[in-house]
Design a protein around this motif. Structure first.
Motif, mmCIF file in Angstrom:
data_model
loop_
_atom_site.group_PDB
_atom_site.id
_atom_site.type_symbol
_atom_site.label_atom_id
_atom_site.label_comp_id
_atom_site.label_asym_id
_atom_site.label_seq_id
_atom_site.Cartn_x
_atom_site.Cartn_y
_atom_site.Cartn_z
ATOM 1 N N MET A 17 0.833 -1.208 0.000
ATOM 2 C CA MET A 17 0.000 0.000 0.000
ATOM 3 C C MET A 17 0.862 1.249 0.000
ATOM 4 S SD MET A 17 -3.012 -0.857 2.716
ATOM 5 C CE MET A 17 -4.338 -1.980 2.329
ATOM 6 N N TRP A 18 1.832 1.279 0.899
ATOM 7 C CA TRP A 18 2.682 2.444 1.045
ATOM 8 C C TRP A 18 3.433 2.745 -0.258
ATOM 9 C CZ3 TRP A 18 2.658 6.178 4.398
ATOM 10 C CH2 TRP A 18 3.722 7.079 4.423
ATOM 11 N N HIS A 19 3.801 1.685 -0.962
ATOM 12 C CA HIS A 19 4.542 1.835 -2.217
ATOM 13 C C HIS A 19 3.624 1.868 -3.444
ATOM 14 C CE1 HIS A 19 8.522 1.735 -0.452
ATOM 15 N NE2 HIS A 19 8.040 0.852 0.395
ATOM 16 N N ARG A 20 2.330 2.035 -3.179
ATOM 17 C CA ARG A 20 1.313 2.220 -4.220
ATOM 18 C C ARG A 20 1.308 1.107 -5.269
ATOM 19 N NH1 ARG A 20 -0.515 7.425 -3.056
ATOM 20 N NH2 ARG A 20 0.990 8.750 -2.012
ATOM 21 N N GLN A 21 1.520 -0.107 -4.809
ATOM 22 C CA GLN A 21 1.447 -1.286 -5.671
ATOM 23 C C GLN A 21 0.019 -1.835 -5.601
ATOM 24 O OE1 GLN A 21 4.148 -2.315 -7.551
ATOM 25 N NE2 GLN A 21 5.001 -0.392 -6.794
ATOM 26 N N TYR A 22 -0.926 -1.051 -6.133
ATOM 27 C CA TYR A 22 -2.345 -1.314 -5.905
ATOM 28 C C TYR A 22 -2.854 -2.598 -6.536
ATOM 29 C CZ TYR A 22 -2.208 3.431 -4.132
ATOM 30 O OH TYR A 22 -1.904 4.550 -3.422
ATOM 31 N N LEU A 72 -3.178 3.781 4.491
ATOM 32 C CA LEU A 72 -3.772 4.548 3.390
ATOM 33 C C LEU A 72 -3.960 6.017 3.779
ATOM 34 C CD1 LEU A 72 -6.286 1.863 2.108
ATOM 35 C CD2 LEU A 72 -4.225 2.665 0.922
ATOM 36 N N ALA A 75 -0.517 7.651 3.823
ATOM 37 C CA ALA A 75 -0.034 7.795 2.444
ATOM 38 C C ALA A 75 -0.783 8.902 1.698
ATOM 39 C CB ALA A 75 -0.173 6.474 1.699
ATOM 40 N N VAL A 77 -3.974 8.878 0.651
ATOM 41 C CA VAL A 77 -4.958 8.444 -0.345
ATOM 42 C C VAL A 77 -6.325 8.149 0.271
ATOM 43 C CG1 VAL A 77 -3.220 7.605 -1.947
ATOM 44 C CG2 VAL A 77 -4.172 6.038 -0.257
ATOM 45 N N VAL A 131 -8.641 0.830 -3.195
ATOM 46 C CA VAL A 131 -7.406 0.362 -3.816
ATOM 47 C C VAL A 131 -7.645 0.032 -5.286
ATOM 48 C CG1 VAL A 131 -5.733 -1.540 -3.793
ATOM 49 C CG2 VAL A 131 -6.369 -0.419 -1.654
ATOM 50 N N LEU A 134 -7.784 3.355 -7.052
ATOM 51 C CA LEU A 134 -6.447 3.964 -7.139
ATOM 52 C C LEU A 134 -5.587 3.280 -8.200
ATOM 53 C CD1 LEU A 134 -5.761 4.437 -3.331
ATOM 54 C CD2 LEU A 134 -6.123 6.270 -5.006
ATOM 55 N N GLY A 135 -5.791 1.987 -8.365
ATOM 56 C CA GLY A 135 -5.042 1.246 -9.370
ATOM 57 C C GLY A 135 -5.629 1.365 -10.763
#
Length: 170
Positions: A17-22, A72, A75, A77, A131, A134-135
């Protein structure tokens, strides 16, 4: 074993999540949510409930959801006020349960209520919708609807837990 697996997997999901690997978050979070339902179903079907499982299951749920809301929000978001409401409610419930356990002279159980389960389901659905959005996998309306359900069930389950707390204190 499934509950323990969710506990072990949670930090990895937060890192994603922190690294936005949604895309990866969506898959792992979904599998974690499904494993929660399968875990309960298998335990009931095979009469394999255990005291350890009864303790690990809600801990796993709360760790995964609380950590997700916190990650989240930090971060940027998710709205911080929403995370604060969800985490604050859980903290109040935890503090009350701890106080009752300390003050009670007999064994006290805190089984999940139907409204509490609805609140947990809404939180899982919201995180998945957020998520997924966001992805770029899901439309914007789904996180908004999920947030509304989180708020509705947060209020209803909080009132229900307060009602139960009053009964326990009598």
């Amino acid at each position: 074993m499934l509950s323990a697996g969710r506990l072990i997997l949670a930090p990895y999901i937060f890192w994603l999540m922190w690294h936005r690997q949604y895309g990866a978050v969506l898959i792992w979070f979904f599998l974690s949510g499904i494993s929660d339902g399968i875990d309960g179903w298998l335990a009931r079907k095979w009469q394999a409930q255990s005291r350890l499982g009864e303790m690990l299951d809600p801990i796993g749920d709360k760790l995964l959801l609380s950590g997700s809301f916190l990650t989240l929000a930090l971060a940027g978001v998710m709205e911080k006020w929403l995370a604060a409401l969800v985490l604050g409610r859980d903290l109040v419930i935890l503090l009350f349960a701890g106080a009752v356990l300390l003050l009670s002279k007999k064994k006290v159980d805190f089984p999940p209520t139907w409204w509490g389960k609805c609140s947990t389901f809404a939180q899982i659905a919201y995180v998945l919708a957020l998520v997924g959005n966001l992805g770029g996998y899901l439309p914007t309306i789904l996180p908004w609807l999920g947030k509304m359900f989180v708020l509705v069930f947060l209020v209803i389950s909080s009132v229900d837990y307060a009602r139960l707390a009053r009964k326990r204190l009598r």
